[in-house]
Design a protein around this motif. Sequence first.
Motif, PDB file in Angstrom:
ATOM      1  N   ALA A  63       0.826  -1.209   0.000  1.00 15.38           N
ATOM      2  CA  ALA A  63       0.000   0.000   0.000  1.00 15.38           C
ATOM      3  C   ALA A  63       0.856   1.252   0.000  1.00 15.38           C
ATOM      4  CB  ALA A  63      -0.925  -0.004   1.215  1.00 15.38           C
ATOM      5  N   MET A  64       1.942   1.219   0.752  1.00 15.37           N
ATOM      6  CA  MET A  64       2.815   2.394   0.829  1.00 15.37           C
ATOM      7  C   MET A  64       3.519   2.637  -0.496  1.00 15.37           C
ATOM      8  SD  MET A  64       4.286   1.838   4.691  1.00 15.37           S
ATOM      9  CE  MET A  64       5.215   3.361   4.755  1.00 15.37           C
ATOM     10  N   GLY A  65       3.800   1.558  -1.257  1.00 12.53           N
ATOM     11  CA  GLY A  65       4.246   1.707  -2.630  1.00 12.53           C
ATOM     12  C   GLY A  65       5.723   1.868  -2.843  1.00 12.53           C
ATOM     13  N   SER A  66       6.539   1.898  -1.792  1.00 14.04           N
ATOM     14  CA  SER A  66       7.974   2.080  -1.981  1.00 14.04           C
ATOM     15  C   SER A  66       8.649   0.754  -2.212  1.00 14.04           C
ATOM     16  CB  SER A  66       8.600   2.759  -0.751  1.00 14.04           C
ATOM     17  OG  SER A  66      10.011   2.764  -0.855  1.00 14.04           O
ATOM     18  N   ALA A  67       9.606   0.720  -3.132  1.00 10.77           N
ATOM     19  CA  ALA A  67      10.356  -0.505  -3.400  1.00 10.77           C
ATOM     20  C   ALA A  67      11.424  -0.731  -2.349  1.00 10.77           C
ATOM     21  CB  ALA A  67      11.005  -0.436  -4.776  1.00 10.77           C
ATOM     22  N   ASP A  68      11.781   0.297  -1.607  1.00 11.12           N
ATOM     23  CA  ASP A  68      12.838   0.220  -0.603  1.00 11.12           C
ATOM     24  C   ASP A  68      12.222  -0.112   0.747  1.00 11.12           C
ATOM     25  OD1 ASP A  68      14.908   0.504   1.146  1.00 11.12           O
ATOM     26  OD2 ASP A  68      15.537   2.485   0.460  1.00 11.12           O
ATOM     27  N   GLY A  97       7.722   6.276   3.988  1.00 15.88           N
ATOM     28  CA  GLY A  97       6.756   7.215   3.440  1.00 15.88           C
ATOM     29  C   GLY A  97       5.738   6.515   2.551  1.00 15.88           C
ATOM     30  N   TRP A  98       4.632   7.212   2.336  1.00 15.58           N
ATOM     31  CA  TRP A  98       3.565   6.666   1.498  1.00 15.58           C
ATOM     32  C   TRP A  98       3.714   7.180   0.075  1.00 15.58           C
ATOM     33  CZ3 TRP A  98      -0.822   3.575   2.506  1.00 15.58           C
ATOM     34  CH2 TRP A  98      -0.881   3.064   3.810  1.00 15.58           C
ATOM     35  N   TRP A  99       3.798   6.244  -0.894  1.00 13.37           N
ATOM     36  CA  TRP A  99       3.915   6.587  -2.300  1.00 13.37           C
ATOM     37  C   TRP A  99       2.633   6.251  -3.062  1.00 13.37           C
ATOM     38  CZ3 TRP A  99       9.419   5.321  -4.554  1.00 13.37           C
ATOM     39  CH2 TRP A  99      10.394   5.922  -3.726  1.00 13.37           C
ATOM     40  N   PHE A 100       1.614   5.856  -2.346  1.00  9.02           N
ATOM     41  CA  PHE A 100       0.345   5.501  -2.984  1.00  9.02           C
ATOM     42  C   PHE A 100      -0.179   6.709  -3.756  1.00  9.02           C
ATOM     43  CE2 PHE A 100      -4.181   4.886  -3.377  1.00  9.02           C
ATOM     44  CZ  PHE A 100      -4.332   3.515  -3.539  1.00  9.02           C
ATOM     45  N   ALA A 101      -0.734   6.436  -4.936  1.00  5.76           N
ATOM     46  CA  ALA A 101      -1.221   7.535  -5.767  1.00  5.76           C
ATOM     47  C   ALA A 101      -2.519   7.144  -6.464  1.00  5.76           C
ATOM     48  CB  ALA A 101      -0.168   7.918  -6.815  1.00  5.76           C
ATOM     49  N   GLY A 102      -3.456   8.086  -6.545  1.00  4.33           N
ATOM     50  CA  GLY A 102      -4.647   7.949  -7.382  1.00  4.33           C
ATOM     51  C   GLY A 102      -5.569   6.805  -7.036  1.00  4.33           C
ATOM     52  N   ARG A 103      -6.000   6.105  -8.083  1.00  4.34           N
ATOM     53  CA  ARG A 103      -6.969   5.006  -8.026  1.00  4.34           C
ATOM     54  C   ARG A 103      -8.299   5.439  -7.406  1.00  4.34           C
ATOM     55  NH1 ARG A 103      -2.024   1.314  -7.249  1.00  4.34           N
ATOM     56  NH2 ARG A 103      -1.295   3.119  -6.118  1.00  4.34           N
ATOM     57  N   ARG A 104      -8.723   6.647  -7.723  1.00 10.26           N
ATOM     58  CA  ARG A 104      -9.928   7.206  -7.109  1.00 10.26           C
ATOM     59  C   ARG A 104     -11.192   6.387  -7.441  1.00 10.26           C
ATOM     60  NH1 ARG A 104      -6.778   9.343  -4.106  1.00 10.26           N
ATOM     61  NH2 ARG A 104      -5.569  11.142  -4.756  1.00 10.26           N
ATOM     62  N   THR A 105     -11.309   6.000  -8.698  1.00 10.76           N
ATOM     63  CA  THR A 105     -12.514   5.260  -9.089  1.00 10.76           C
ATOM     64  C   THR A 105     -12.582   3.909  -8.367  1.00 10.76           C
ATOM     65  OG1 THR A 105     -12.454   6.313 -11.272  1.00 10.76           O
ATOM     66  CG2 THR A 105     -13.840   4.355 -11.034  1.00 10.76           C
ATOM     67  N   ALA A 106     -11.468   3.210  -8.325  1.00  9.02           N
ATOM     68  CA  ALA A 106     -11.437   1.914  -7.642  1.00  9.02           C
ATOM     69  C   ALA A 106     -11.750   2.083  -6.155  1.00  9.02           C
ATOM     70  CB  ALA A 106     -10.069   1.258  -7.830  1.00  9.02           C
ATOM     71  N   LEU A 107     -11.136   3.077  -5.541  1.00 14.83           N
ATOM     72  CA  LEU A 107     -11.395   3.322  -4.120  1.00 14.83           C
ATOM     73  C   LEU A 107     -12.865   3.658  -3.895  1.00 14.83           C
ATOM     74  CD1 LEU A 107      -8.283   5.461  -3.073  1.00 14.83           C
ATOM     75  CD2 LEU A 107      -8.630   3.000  -2.787  1.00 14.83           C
ATOM     76  N   GLY A 108     -13.443   4.434  -4.819  1.00  9.59           N
ATOM     77  CA  GLY A 108     -14.845   4.808  -4.674  1.00  9.59           C
ATOM     78  C   GLY A 108     -15.783   3.629  -4.784  1.00  9.59           C
ATOM     79  N   THR A 112      -2.898  13.848   2.680  1.00  5.77           N
ATOM     80  CA  THR A 112      -1.901  13.837   1.610  1.00  5.77           C
ATOM     81  C   THR A 112      -2.345  12.934   0.462  1.00  5.77           C
ATOM     82  OG1 THR A 112      -0.129  14.201   3.218  1.00  5.77           O
ATOM     83  CG2 THR A 112       0.511  13.350   1.063  1.00  5.77           C
ATOM     84  N   LEU A 113      -2.937  11.797   0.810  1.00  4.19           N
ATOM     85  CA  LEU A 113      -3.408  10.864  -0.217  1.00  4.19           C
ATOM     86  C   LEU A 113      -4.764  11.281  -0.783  1.00  4.19           C
ATOM     87  CD1 LEU A 113      -2.470   7.415   1.415  1.00  4.19           C
ATOM     88  CD2 LEU A 113      -1.134   8.818  -0.158  1.00  4.19           C
ATOM     89  N   GLU A 114      -5.337  12.336  -0.229  1.00  7.28           N
ATOM     90  CA  GLU A 114      -6.628  12.867  -0.696  1.00  7.28           C
ATOM     91  C   GLU A 114      -7.730  11.807  -0.629  1.00  7.28           C
ATOM     92  OE1 GLU A 114      -6.024  14.523  -4.561  1.00  7.28           O
ATOM     93  OE2 GLU A 114      -4.664  16.088  -3.864  1.00  7.28           O
ATOM     94  N   LEU A 115      -7.746  11.081   0.496  1.00  7.27           N
ATOM     95  CA  LEU A 115      -8.762  10.052   0.682  1.00  7.27           C
ATOM     96  C   LEU A 115     -10.063  10.687   1.165  1.00  7.27           C
ATOM     97  CD1 LEU A 115      -6.670   7.256   2.442  1.00  7.27           C
ATOM     98  CD2 LEU A 115      -7.175   7.522   0.012  1.00  7.27           C
ATOM     99  N   PRO A 140      -3.922   7.103 -15.651  1.00  5.15           N
ATOM    100  CA  PRO A 140      -2.596   7.512 -16.128  1.00  5.15           C
ATOM    101  C   PRO A 140      -1.967   8.591 -15.256  1.00  5.15           C
ATOM    102  CG  PRO A 140      -4.329   8.319 -17.596  1.00  5.15           C
ATOM    103  CD  PRO A 140      -4.976   7.348 -16.667  1.00  5.15           C
ATOM    104  N   GLU A 141      -2.779   9.454 -14.655  1.00  8.45           N
ATOM    105  CA  GLU A 141      -2.213  10.479 -13.789  1.00  8.45           C
ATOM    106  C   GLU A 141      -1.547   9.866 -12.559  1.00  8.45           C
ATOM    107  OE1 GLU A 141      -4.983  13.494 -12.757  1.00  8.45           O
ATOM    108  OE2 GLU A 141      -5.435  14.051 -14.829  1.00  8.45           O
ATOM    109  N   ALA A 142      -2.142   8.812 -12.007  1.00  9.57           N
ATOM    110  CA  ALA A 142      -1.552   8.147 -10.849  1.00  9.57           C
ATOM    111  C   ALA A 142      -0.244   7.459 -11.230  1.00  9.57           C
ATOM    112  CB  ALA A 142      -2.531   7.127 -10.270  1.00  9.57           C
ATOM    113  N   VAL A 143      -0.212   6.817 -12.395  1.00 11.77           N
ATOM    114  CA  VAL A 143       1.031   6.170 -12.846  1.00 11.77           C
ATOM    115  C   VAL A 143       2.110   7.228 -13.051  1.00 11.77           C
ATOM    116  CG1 VAL A 143       2.104   4.775 -14.639  1.00 11.77           C
ATOM    117  CG2 VAL A 143      -0.233   4.272 -13.914  1.00 11.77           C
ATOM    118  N   MET A 144       1.745   8.369 -13.619  1.00 13.01           N
ATOM    119  CA  MET A 144       2.697   9.455 -13.829  1.00 13.01           C
ATOM    120  C   MET A 144       3.230   9.981 -12.489  1.00 13.01           C
ATOM    121  SD  MET A 144       4.270  11.486 -15.933  1.00 13.01           S
ATOM    122  CE  MET A 144       4.964  13.135 -16.041  1.00 13.01           C
TER     123      MET A 144
END
Length: 551
Positions: free
Chosen positions: A282-287, A292-303, A354-357, A475-479
């Motif tokens: 969920a945090m999204g970091s490879a390290d 820190g949290w690197w999660f981004a977007g996925r608004r439709t799925a979350l909704g 920060t994640l705009e949840l 695509p915005e979340a991937v970017m």
Amino acid sequence: MPSESEPRRFLIATATAHYKNEPSWDRPGLVDARQDIIDLFTKQFGYEHVSDLGLDPSQHQLTERLRAFCRSSEREDDDLVAVYLAGHGEVLDEEDGGGHVLLTHDTDPDDITDALPTELLARKMLSGTRVRRLLLLLDTCYSGQGGNELTAAALRRLNRAWGTVSETGLVIVSSAQPFEQAEAGAFPRTLREAVENVATAGHGPKALALEAVVQQMNAQGGHQRVGLTQVGLTGKVPAFFPNPRHDPQLTHVDLAVQQEAAWQREADRRDVELHTRLLKRAMGSADPGRHGWWFAGRRTALGDITDWLAESRSEPTRCALVVTAGPGSGKTAVLGLFAALAHDELRHTVPVHTLELQPATVAAARSIDVAVYAQSLTNQQLLEALTAAAKVHASTIGELVEALQKRDSPLTVLIDGLDEATTPDTLCTGIVRPLMEHAGHGIRLLLGTRPHLLPGMGLLRDQQVDLDADRYADPEAVMSYTMRNLLQADPASPYRTCGPTLRRAVAAAVAGAAGRSFLVARIAAGTLAAVPEVPDPQDAEWRANLPKHAD
């Protein structure tokens, strides 16, 4: 005192703490060790202490008084006799005849070969006596060797009369293995702790199993390994250790305690899965060192997941929702976010703003009762995870379904990694599908798996949260995720100092090639961040060689 229906219990406890011919052998700690045994056997087990031997017996006193007690006309066939012997023990060299010997108060240090052979005790206590139930506790160095020799000697002494009495036997408990030295006082201490440990036995059994007692003694650690030898058994092992906790009315308490412990073990496993798998994704970091949290977007799925979780718990429109897609789509990141928000403690560490949840997402996640990561789990392990979450006792899927049908509100379970289970197909058809079809409103399942398992659960892909579908493309979340990796995946990343226009052009090229795969974006951006030079994003050859998401 024993009742008329119970056998009499006798304890003979002696220790050689002082040696008149060799003071350097003295072991004053054995005085307290002997008293500890006396207290345990008389106060916990109801034995009568026979004090004839006392402390520091000579060789003659030891053998003759043991012999006199065992040959007494007062002995009865069902008497339970326990003998505790503590002191120095030695193993003679083969040229001196070999064998284990006990060093008594009068042993000559210059003539140890004349010390008391441990195997002689078998003849003294068993030959021509009515003793049929004998527990010998040898607390000496190398006592395992002495126990082995006693056993061999006893086998020669046992006569046919033993077979006429039920529950007979010679049991030898040795405080050390054949080549181990014994620590003064360790044996009585570990014995008491094992006896008092509910893991040895709860309230149900009338007597403590000797194997369980010895197992608990050895489980306490230390360099000594307690040994157990039993010979001449006719039927059950004699009840040398009455269970001090025995109370038939409290047996249900034992079962409840054991059940709670099993449920807690499952909860601990879920906590490990959450922290090491779901939360990290969920945090999204490879390290793994980054927090820190690197999660981004996925608004439709979350909704959509939020809407499903927020449905009336008494009358949900469907009992299961699956987050699905091919590898690298971020389905575990999405489910991991909900798992973190559902956790009472981790919820407060999620940077909601920060994640705009949305507040509705945070609230809906709290309806999740448990999160399970199914990687490498067997069908039985998943069943145990679900029964623990529901806090019911069920050994089959049918019993679990029956228990869930009785619930006033549904159990909401998040299960990710179904395709990574030990047997994914049978897990879905034999565990998940029966719950969906027969548990009624007793359970709701938020699942994560690759698409190929959906038919086995009777589910259609276009009715699930399919992150590969156009509806969920982001695509915005991937970017955004690509940019985060370019900047922070490596502390020496050149993208920290290059111009923003160049940085954004490189990120756009990487994100475009990655398509909907957050995994591909992470790998490509992380690799570029570790290279000192920034490429030309207009270079056609460089763009052609970028890792791409396989559609």
